[in-house]
Design a protein around this motif. Structure first.
Motif, PDB file in Angstrom:
ATOM      1  N   HIS A  97       0.658  -1.246  -0.162  1.00 31.14           N
ATOM      2  CA  HIS A  97       0.100  -0.006  -0.076  1.00 31.14           C
ATOM      3  C   HIS A  97       0.939   1.273   0.021  1.00 31.14           C
ATOM      4  O   HIS A  97       1.891   1.282   0.660  1.00 31.14           O
ATOM      5  N   VAL A  98       0.393   2.402  -0.704  1.00 30.16           N
ATOM      6  CA  VAL A  98       1.205   3.541  -0.751  1.00 30.16           C
ATOM      7  C   VAL A  98       0.195   4.646  -0.492  1.00 30.16           C
ATOM      8  O   VAL A  98      -0.907   4.811  -1.170  1.00 30.16           O
ATOM      9  N   VAL A  99       0.306   5.416   0.506  1.00 28.59           N
ATOM     10  CA  VAL A  99      -0.618   6.560   0.741  1.00 28.59           C
ATOM     11  C   VAL A  99      -0.026   7.846   0.769  1.00 28.59           C
ATOM     12  O   VAL A  99       0.920   8.054   1.416  1.00 28.59           O
ATOM     13  N   ARG A 100      -0.423   8.790   0.064  1.00 27.98           N
ATOM     14  CA  ARG A 100       0.030  10.218  -0.088  1.00 27.98           C
ATOM     15  C   ARG A 100      -0.382  11.048   1.140  1.00 27.98           C
ATOM     16  O   ARG A 100      -1.573  11.708   1.004  1.00 27.98           O
ATOM     17  N   CYS A 101       0.152  10.918   2.276  1.00 32.61           N
ATOM     18  CA  CYS A 101      -0.219  11.715   3.351  1.00 32.61           C
ATOM     19  C   CYS A 101       0.811  12.964   3.794  1.00 32.61           C
ATOM     20  O   CYS A 101       0.401  13.606   4.753  1.00 32.61           O
ATOM     21  N   GLY A 102       1.758  13.183   3.206  1.00 35.37           N
ATOM     22  CA  GLY A 102       2.398  14.374   3.181  1.00 35.37           C
ATOM     23  C   GLY A 102       3.896  14.217   4.149  1.00 35.37           C
ATOM     24  O   GLY A 102       4.663  15.372   4.294  1.00 35.37           O
ATOM     25  N   GLY A 103       4.046  13.137   4.541  1.00 33.96           N
ATOM     26  CA  GLY A 103       5.333  12.744   5.196  1.00 33.96           C
ATOM     27  C   GLY A 103       5.215  12.213   6.759  1.00 33.96           C
ATOM     28  O   GLY A 103       4.006  12.013   7.098  1.00 33.96           O
ATOM     29  N   GLY A 104       6.273  11.833   7.159  1.00 39.75           N
ATOM     30  CA  GLY A 104       6.015  11.017   8.559  1.00 39.75           C
ATOM     31  C   GLY A 104       5.896  11.840   9.997  1.00 39.75           C
ATOM     32  O   GLY A 104       5.683  11.450  10.809  1.00 39.75           O
ATOM     33  N   HIS A 105       6.222  13.540   9.810  1.00 36.65           N
ATOM     34  CA  HIS A 105       5.950  14.245  11.025  1.00 36.65           C
ATOM     35  C   HIS A 105       4.701  14.682  11.101  1.00 36.65           C
ATOM     36  O   HIS A 105       4.114  15.658  11.008  1.00 36.65           O
ATOM     37  N   ARG A 106       3.695  13.607  11.846  1.00 39.25           N
ATOM     38  CA  ARG A 106       2.316  13.858  11.995  1.00 39.25           C
ATOM     39  C   ARG A 106       1.997  12.680  12.784  1.00 39.25           C
ATOM     40  O   ARG A 106       2.389  11.611  12.654  1.00 39.25           O
ATOM     41  N   SER A 107       0.452  12.641  13.340  1.00 42.21           N
ATOM     42  CA  SER A 107       0.095  11.816  14.044  1.00 42.21           C
ATOM     43  C   SER A 107      -0.694  10.703  13.134  1.00 42.21           C
ATOM     44  O   SER A 107      -1.164  11.188  12.176  1.00 42.21           O
ATOM     45  N   TRP A 108      -0.385   9.401  13.305  1.00 40.86           N
ATOM     46  CA  TRP A 108      -1.026   8.692  12.654  1.00 40.86           C
ATOM     47  C   TRP A 108      -1.507   7.085  13.250  1.00 40.86           C
ATOM     48  O   TRP A 108      -0.830   6.995  14.379  1.00 40.86           O
ATOM     49  N   ALA A 109      -2.289   6.506  12.659  1.00 40.92           N
ATOM     50  CA  ALA A 109      -2.589   5.221  13.186  1.00 40.92           C
ATOM     51  C   ALA A 109      -2.979   4.254  12.150  1.00 40.92           C
ATOM     52  O   ALA A 109      -3.477   4.502  11.199  1.00 40.92           O
ATOM     53  N   PHE A 110      -2.465   2.956  12.520  1.00 38.88           N
ATOM     54  CA  PHE A 110      -2.833   1.644  11.383  1.00 38.88           C
ATOM     55  C   PHE A 110      -3.219   0.483  12.006  1.00 38.88           C
ATOM     56  O   PHE A 110      -3.064   0.384  13.135  1.00 38.88           O
ATOM     57  N   SER A 111      -4.092   0.039  10.990  1.00 38.15           N
ATOM     58  CA  SER A 111      -4.825  -1.135  11.547  1.00 38.15           C
ATOM     59  C   SER A 111      -5.115  -2.026  10.406  1.00 38.15           C
ATOM     60  O   SER A 111      -5.271  -1.612   9.255  1.00 38.15           O
ATOM     61  N   ASP A 112      -4.997  -3.364  10.805  1.00 37.63           N
ATOM     62  CA  ASP A 112      -5.168  -4.328   9.609  1.00 37.63           C
ATOM     63  C   ASP A 112      -5.883  -5.735  10.125  1.00 37.63           C
ATOM     64  O   ASP A 112      -5.501  -6.003  11.132  1.00 37.63           O
ATOM     65  N   THR A 113      -6.956  -5.955   9.378  1.00 39.72           N
ATOM     66  CA  THR A 113      -7.520  -7.152   9.574  1.00 39.72           C
ATOM     67  C   THR A 113      -7.658  -8.084   8.453  1.00 39.72           C
ATOM     68  O   THR A 113      -7.151  -7.666   7.269  1.00 39.72           O
ATOM     69  N   GLU A 114      -8.277  -9.356   8.266  1.00 39.30           N
ATOM     70  CA  GLU A 114      -8.448 -10.096   7.126  1.00 39.30           C
ATOM     71  C   GLU A 114      -9.508  -9.186   6.246  1.00 39.30           C
ATOM     72  O   GLU A 114      -9.332  -9.518   4.945  1.00 39.30           O
ATOM     73  N   ALA A 115     -10.366  -8.498   6.800  1.00 33.32           N
ATOM     74  CA  ALA A 115     -11.328  -7.959   5.911  1.00 33.32           C
ATOM     75  C   ALA A 115     -10.776  -6.596   5.128  1.00 33.32           C
ATOM     76  O   ALA A 115     -11.243  -6.248   3.884  1.00 33.32           O
ATOM     77  N   ALA A 116      -9.822  -5.544   5.840  1.00 30.15           N
ATOM     78  CA  ALA A 116      -9.596  -4.618   5.624  1.00 30.15           C
ATOM     79  C   ALA A 116      -8.411  -3.806   6.180  1.00 30.15           C
ATOM     80  O   ALA A 116      -8.039  -4.445   7.203  1.00 30.15           O
ATOM     81  N   MET A 117      -7.624  -3.046   5.478  1.00 32.28           N
ATOM     82  CA  MET A 117      -6.666  -2.249   5.883  1.00 32.28           C
ATOM     83  C   MET A 117      -7.066  -0.983   6.133  1.00 32.28           C
ATOM     84  O   MET A 117      -7.706  -0.311   5.230  1.00 32.28           O
ATOM     85  N   ALA A 118      -6.678  -0.186   7.331  1.00 38.08           N
ATOM     86  CA  ALA A 118      -7.133   1.236   7.827  1.00 38.08           C
ATOM     87  C   ALA A 118      -6.004   1.995   8.098  1.00 38.08           C
ATOM     88  O   ALA A 118      -4.977   1.599   8.950  1.00 38.08           O
ATOM     89  N   PHE A 119      -5.754   3.195   7.546  1.00 35.12           N
ATOM     90  CA  PHE A 119      -4.489   3.989   7.852  1.00 35.12           C
ATOM     91  C   PHE A 119      -5.213   5.517   8.062  1.00 35.12           C
ATOM     92  O   PHE A 119      -5.713   6.074   7.083  1.00 35.12           O
ATOM     93  N   ALA A 120      -5.274   6.083   9.344  1.00 35.76           N
ATOM     94  CA  ALA A 120      -5.714   7.183   9.800  1.00 35.76           C
ATOM     95  C   ALA A 120      -4.677   8.236  10.094  1.00 35.76           C
ATOM     96  O   ALA A 120      -3.821   7.709  10.790  1.00 35.76           O
ATOM     97  N   TYR A 121      -4.628   9.547   9.606  1.00 37.90           N
ATOM     98  CA  TYR A 121      -3.615  10.461   9.825  1.00 37.90           C
ATOM     99  C   TYR A 121      -4.132  12.164  10.024  1.00 37.90           C
ATOM    100  O   TYR A 121      -5.211  12.034   9.305  1.00 37.90           O
ATOM    101  N   LEU A 122      -3.372  12.677  10.541  1.00 36.10           N
ATOM    102  CA  LEU A 122      -3.867  14.265  10.380  1.00 36.10           C
ATOM    103  C   LEU A 122      -3.083  14.845   9.389  1.00 36.10           C
ATOM    104  O   LEU A 122      -1.786  14.725   9.249  1.00 36.10           O
ATOM    105  N   LYS A 123      -3.677  15.825   8.767  1.00 35.13           N
ATOM    106  CA  LYS A 123      -3.154  16.459   7.696  1.00 35.13           C
ATOM    107  C   LYS A 123      -4.100  17.832   7.671  1.00 35.13           C
ATOM    108  O   LYS A 123      -5.113  17.995   7.412  1.00 35.13           O
TER     109      LYS A 123
END
Length: 564
Positions: A97-123
């Motif tokens: 997976h590749v997500v254009r989030c703006g870089g690593g200096h931000r708050s983020w969270a990651f979760s993965d299950t067999e059904a879906a992958m989720a990536f939440a971040y502040l921008k």
């Protein structure tokens, strides 16, 4: 807990993860990730952290932010590349997976299950969510197993593993027609390849099929890997498998030593698992002696490359082997591996050739009632061969090893016992074979020529040596022959199969067999292979049913079986 040994740790640690380990004598294994673009494997043994291996992630990922274990047991790497968040799989070497989030200096969270992958971040003050169905365990199709991204520079066989019928290996290619007498346990050859892409791969090559399986990749080098040498091959206690020590070297005058252990793993696609443990490393510009760094007498060229390696096993084996290295700065260097490979020390060097040294090759001479002699041959770009007697070099009181000019510098290796002008230009292939009359020496050059001669070793009598030092053997060339136009281009592979049979490979893409023993080598037959710019060739006997195997490495890898 304290870490054992000198080790390069990440500049900033992002995550430490605990993993179970099978097949290794340890308690637990940990993965340590940091902001240097790499993650480290550690063993928890006896209340201490012991470094095992350093692995780099995908090219360009300088910030490794975390590691996750998926539902299928595989590990994925979470990190940032420029303004993108990347989920990378070390097993398939691909970005999941590749997500254009703006870089690593931000708050983020990651979760993965067999059904879906989720990536939440502040921008920009907003909370954004990236969600992909299927997660990181989604099925994907690989056209081929990953091997190398650039040309292969060296191929070395480690050994073979015999498996029963219950452990058959599936292949990507259809098996060839079964050979007569091939019933019974199947043999799997373990081969190591290195490449310009800075990686070392461990491959499984089943004998009875046309398949090849990549077991693991080692990514410790910072530049191209030019040479690999293997020693200490043995069988682990328990199920079928093998263990071996491996020394690799290449650009930036960098050398690494690690241990591999191949064991059965029914859950893997190849039915095999390879465990790698990093033991030691060495760089000429970062020698371990601090005094030498402060008062350096010799400036080391950072572009120095190790062109070839040869392992010289001492007698008794408890002393640890010597590793001879052919260097691009015109030196032949001897390294001493101690404590089972955990200490790598530069012992001696010589600049006899005064130009780039392309090849080194070690062999032993054993005469009845005499001491076993360890000999070393080196070849340079001017077509000359030089022979050293390492047994005399290592003797106490011998004049063959001159003291260093400055404390902390290596010893100076004296003049060789014999020099032979075999070719008019660089020697790209070299091999020896013991015979009744001495040692058969064969070399191939950039002008497409072959040179074959018999090297006689005459050992001095015990009474001839005065004092405590032992005299060096006298080397003499007998029965010398040349084939000026054996190939249309550089001869980059050469192997003496027997005193009467030799095989050579060239970048003209021809594998040629030669008959020896009756004057000049005579042509037998030739076949065309499909690997462009072949850089190395490895040959070994398999069985009476399968004859010999030949692995050619260059812009790809090709394996041949032939019968004499």
């Amino acid at each position: 807990m304290d870490a054992a040994g000198d080790y390069a740790w990440p500049r900033a640690t992002s995550e430490l993860m605990l993993l179970p380990v099978t097949g290794l004598e340890c308690v637990r294994e940990r993965l340590l990730a940091g902001r240097d673009g790499a993650y480290h494997q550690l063993l928890v043994r006896g209340g201490q952290l012991q470094p095992v291996l350093r692995r780099t992630c995908c090219r360009g990922m300088s910030w490794v932010a975390g590691l996750r274990v998926m539902a299928d047991g595989n590990t994925v790497i979470l990190g940032f590349h420029a303004n993108e968040f990347v989920v990378w799989s070390p097993r398939s070497h691909e970005k999941l997976h590749v997500v254009r989030c703006g870089g690593g200096h931000r708050s983020w969270a990651f979760s993965d299950t067999e059904a879906a992958m989720a990536f939440a971040y502040l921008k920009d003050g907003d909370v954004l969510l990236y969600r992909a169905l299927g997660g990181c365990t989604r099925p994907h199709v690989l056209l081929r197993e990953s091997l190398h991204g650039r040309e292969i520079t060296c191929v070395r066989r480690v050994g073979s593993i015999a498996l029963g019928p219950e452990c058959e290996l599936p292949g990507f290619l259809q098996p060839d027609a079964p050979e007569p007498g091939s019933e019974g346990p199947s043999l799997i050859d373990i081969v190591i390849t290195c490449s310009e892409d800075t990686t070392i791969c461990v491959l499984a090559l089943p004998t009875a099929t046309g398949s090849a399986h990549a077991l693991t990749a080692v990514c410790n080098h910072i530049s191209s890997v030019r040479a690999v040498a293997v020693w200490g091959v043995g069988a682990p206690a328990g199920p079928p498998g093998l263990t071996a020590r491996v020394v690799s070297a290449g650009g930036r005058a960098e050398m690494h030593c690690f241990n591999i252990m191949v064991t059965l793993d029914p859950g893997a696609p190849s039915r095999l698992a390879c465990h790698v443990m990093h033991l030691s490393s060495h760089r000429l510009d970062e020698d371990g002696d601090g005094q030498r760094r402060r008062h350096r007498a010799v400036k080391v060229d950072p572009e120095t490359r190790y062109m070839c390696l040869a392992v010289c096993e001492l007698d008794p084996p408890d002393l640890g082997p010597l590793v001879a290295a052919a260097c691009s700065d015109g030196a032949v260097r001897l390294f001493h591996l101690q404590d089972g490979g955990r200490r790598l020390q530069l012992l001696a060097e010589t600049f006899h050739h005064q130009r780039c040294v392309l090849k080194v090759h070690s062999f032993t001479h054993q005469a009845p009632g005499q001491r076993r002699r360890l000999l070393l041959c080196s070849a340079a770009t001017d077509g000359s061969l030089a022979f050293w007697d390492l047994t005399t070099v290592l003797d106490h009181g011998s004049a063959a090893l001159e003291p260093p000019a400055d404390p902390g510098l290596p010893h100076q290796l004296g003049p060789p016992c014999l020099t032979v002008q075999a070719h008019s230009c660089g020697v790209n292939s070299l091999h020896t074979l013991p015979t009744r009359g001495g040692h058969l020496v064969a070399s191939g050059s950039e002008d497409g020529s072959l040179h074959v001669f018999v090297l006689a070793v005459e050992l001095p009598e015990r009474g001839e040596a005065g004092g405590g030092a032992e005299l060096a053997p006298r080397l003499q060339v007998r029965e010398e022959h040349s084939v000026p136009c054996a190939h249309a281009a550089h001869v980059t592979g050469l192997h003496l199969l027997s005193p009467s049979l030799m095989v050579s490979a060239s970048i003209d893409q021809r594998l040629t067999f030669w008959r020896l023993g009756h004057g000049e080598p005579t042509f037998i037959n030739s076949t065309v292979y499909h690997v462009p710019d072949v850089a190395d060739m490895e040959c070994w006997p398999v069985s009476p049913e399968f004859g010999h195997r030949c692995a050619l490495g260059g812009q790809g890898l090709e394996v041949y079986n032939w019968y004499d």
